[in-house]
Design a protein around this motif. Structure first.
Motif, PDB file in Angstrom:
ATOM      1  N   LEU A  72     107.258  27.674  67.034  1.00 30.10           N
ATOM      2  CA  LEU A  72     108.355  28.640  67.075  1.00 30.10           C
ATOM      3  C   LEU A  72     108.924  28.749  65.667  1.00 30.10           C
ATOM      4  CD1 LEU A  72     110.188  27.555  70.339  1.00 30.10           C
ATOM      5  CD2 LEU A  72     108.681  29.514  70.014  1.00 30.10           C
ATOM      6  N   ASP A  73     109.154  29.968  65.239  1.00 32.14           N
ATOM      7  CA  ASP A  73     109.731  30.192  63.917  1.00 32.14           C
ATOM      8  C   ASP A  73     110.305  31.599  63.890  1.00 32.14           C
ATOM      9  OD1 ASP A  73     110.445  29.850  61.243  1.00 32.14           O
ATOM     10  OD2 ASP A  73     108.558  28.839  60.783  1.00 32.14           O
ATOM     11  N   LYS A  74     110.950  31.928  62.780  1.00 30.50           N
ATOM     12  CA  LYS A  74     111.473  33.283  62.624  1.00 30.50           C
ATOM     13  C   LYS A  74     110.319  34.234  62.330  1.00 30.50           C
ATOM     14  CE  LYS A  74     112.461  32.845  57.741  1.00 30.50           C
ATOM     15  NZ  LYS A  74     113.454  32.956  56.705  1.00 30.50           N
ATOM     16  N   ASP A  75     110.574  35.518  62.460  1.00 31.74           N
ATOM     17  CA  ASP A  75     109.555  36.525  62.166  1.00 31.74           C
ATOM     18  C   ASP A  75     109.356  36.581  60.665  1.00 31.74           C
ATOM     19  OD1 ASP A  75     107.797  38.600  62.141  1.00 31.74           O
ATOM     20  OD2 ASP A  75     109.172  40.090  62.974  1.00 31.74           O
ATOM     21  N   GLU A  76     108.169  36.216  60.219  1.00 34.99           N
ATOM     22  CA  GLU A  76     107.869  36.152  58.789  1.00 34.99           C
ATOM     23  C   GLU A  76     107.255  37.437  58.266  1.00 34.99           C
ATOM     24  OE1 GLU A  76     108.684  33.943  56.603  1.00 34.99           O
ATOM     25  OE2 GLU A  76     109.470  32.458  57.977  1.00 34.99           O
ATOM     26  N   GLY A  77     107.106  38.440  59.097  1.00 39.99           N
ATOM     27  CA  GLY A  77     106.516  39.692  58.644  1.00 39.99           C
ATOM     28  C   GLY A  77     105.026  39.552  58.419  1.00 39.99           C
ATOM     29  N   ASN A  78     104.544  40.060  57.299  1.00 32.79           N
ATOM     30  CA  ASN A  78     103.113  40.075  57.025  1.00 32.79           C
ATOM     31  C   ASN A  78     102.677  39.020  56.016  1.00 32.79           C
ATOM     32  OD1 ASN A  78     102.684  42.211  58.781  1.00 32.79           O
ATOM     33  ND2 ASN A  78     103.161  43.721  57.207  1.00 32.79           N
ATOM     34  N   ILE A  79     103.485  37.987  55.780  1.00 33.41           N
ATOM     35  CA  ILE A  79     103.078  36.959  54.822  1.00 33.41           C
ATOM     36  C   ILE A  79     102.038  36.035  55.459  1.00 33.41           C
ATOM     37  CG2 ILE A  79     105.350  36.999  53.744  1.00 33.41           C
ATOM     38  CD1 ILE A  79     105.734  34.143  54.967  1.00 33.41           C
ATOM     39  N   ASP A  80     101.414  35.190  54.642  1.00 32.58           N
ATOM     40  CA  ASP A  80     100.451  34.217  55.144  1.00 32.58           C
ATOM     41  C   ASP A  80     101.218  33.096  55.844  1.00 32.58           C
ATOM     42  OD1 ASP A  80      98.185  32.749  55.682  1.00 32.58           O
ATOM     43  OD2 ASP A  80      98.087  31.869  53.666  1.00 32.58           O
ATOM     44  N   ILE A  81     101.307  33.179  57.148  1.00 29.52           N
ATOM     45  CA  ILE A  81     102.106  32.233  57.933  1.00 29.52           C
ATOM     46  C   ILE A  81     101.475  30.859  57.994  1.00 29.52           C
ATOM     47  CG2 ILE A  81     101.084  32.847  60.154  1.00 29.52           C
ATOM     48  CD1 ILE A  81     104.780  32.059  59.509  1.00 29.52           C
ATOM     49  N   MET A  82     100.164  30.752  57.787  1.00 31.84           N
ATOM     50  CA  MET A  82      99.487  29.462  57.906  1.00 31.84           C
ATOM     51  C   MET A  82     100.013  28.450  56.881  1.00 31.84           C
ATOM     52  SD  MET A  82      97.691  29.384  60.521  1.00 31.84           S
ATOM     53  CE  MET A  82      96.963  27.800  60.218  1.00 31.84           C
ATOM     54  N   GLU A  83     100.362  28.907  55.694  1.00 37.52           N
ATOM     55  CA  GLU A  83     100.907  27.987  54.695  1.00 37.52           C
ATOM     56  C   GLU A  83     102.224  27.387  55.180  1.00 37.52           C
ATOM     57  OE1 GLU A  83      99.531  26.797  51.928  1.00 37.52           O
ATOM     58  OE2 GLU A  83      97.756  27.895  52.550  1.00 37.52           O
ATOM     59  N   LYS A  84     103.040  28.187  55.818  1.00 35.11           N
ATOM     60  CA  LYS A  84     104.318  27.690  56.329  1.00 35.11           C
ATOM     61  C   LYS A  84     104.114  26.795  57.549  1.00 35.11           C
ATOM     62  CE  LYS A  84     108.923  29.008  57.565  1.00 35.11           C
ATOM     63  NZ  LYS A  84     109.895  30.052  57.740  1.00 35.11           N
ATOM     64  N   LEU A  85     103.175  27.160  58.429  1.00 35.79           N
ATOM     65  CA  LEU A  85     102.958  26.366  59.641  1.00 35.79           C
ATOM     66  C   LEU A  85     102.334  25.010  59.342  1.00 35.79           C
ATOM     67  CD1 LEU A  85     101.754  29.048  62.218  1.00 35.79           C
ATOM     68  CD2 LEU A  85     104.045  28.121  61.885  1.00 35.79           C
TER      69      LEU A  85
END
Length: 145
Positions: A72-85
């Protein structure tokens, strides 16, 4: 004279044992704390402040079952979410990506039919500097394999 050689020998043995213990500890920490090799599967917006992200373990083979991780996280838009996850821990790990998820405010409801490998009902992320700690309700129906 003989006492000195015994003390030196014992000191050398103790030093080698301590070096082995420290190197073993460092190796274990590295092995257990490396981020999983996942690929991004899906994103679903549950409410104004909460999105559900699903990843799949990518290094499995015929003897390793599929593992899906839910975040669960905020909506990150179109960035590469895998780095954050990779910096986060999933709140749910299962053998199926097929879940029914909904949210009302900060309450998240998850329904799943399958095996649950890991679950925690607490999560924390930040939206615009404000901490969001959703309440997670899980309904899991197991399968017989």
């Amino acid at each position: 004279m003989q006492e000195r050689s015994v003390i030196r020998s014992m000191h050398g043995v103790l030093t080698v044992i301590l070096l082995m213990l420290v190197s073993g500890y460092v190796a274990c920490q590295y092995f257990y704390n490396t981020p999983p090799h996942d690929i991004f599967i899906s994103k679903k917006k549950l409410s104004d402040s909460i999105c559900l992200y699903v990843t799949k373990y990518d290094e499995g083979n015929a003897s390793v079952s599929d593992i899906y991780r839910f975040y669960l996280d905020k909506d990150e838009g179109n960035i590469d979410i895998m780095e954050k996850l990779r910096e986060r821990s999933p709140f749910l790990e299962t053998n199926t990506p097929a879940v029914t998820a909904s949210a009302y405010g900060n309450t998240v409801n998850i329904k799943i039919t399958g095996k649950v490998y890991s679950f925690t009902n607490s999560d924390l992320f930040y939206t615009d500097g404000i901490a969001v700690m959703p309440i997670i309700n899980l309904v899991a129906n197991g399968t017989r394999d």
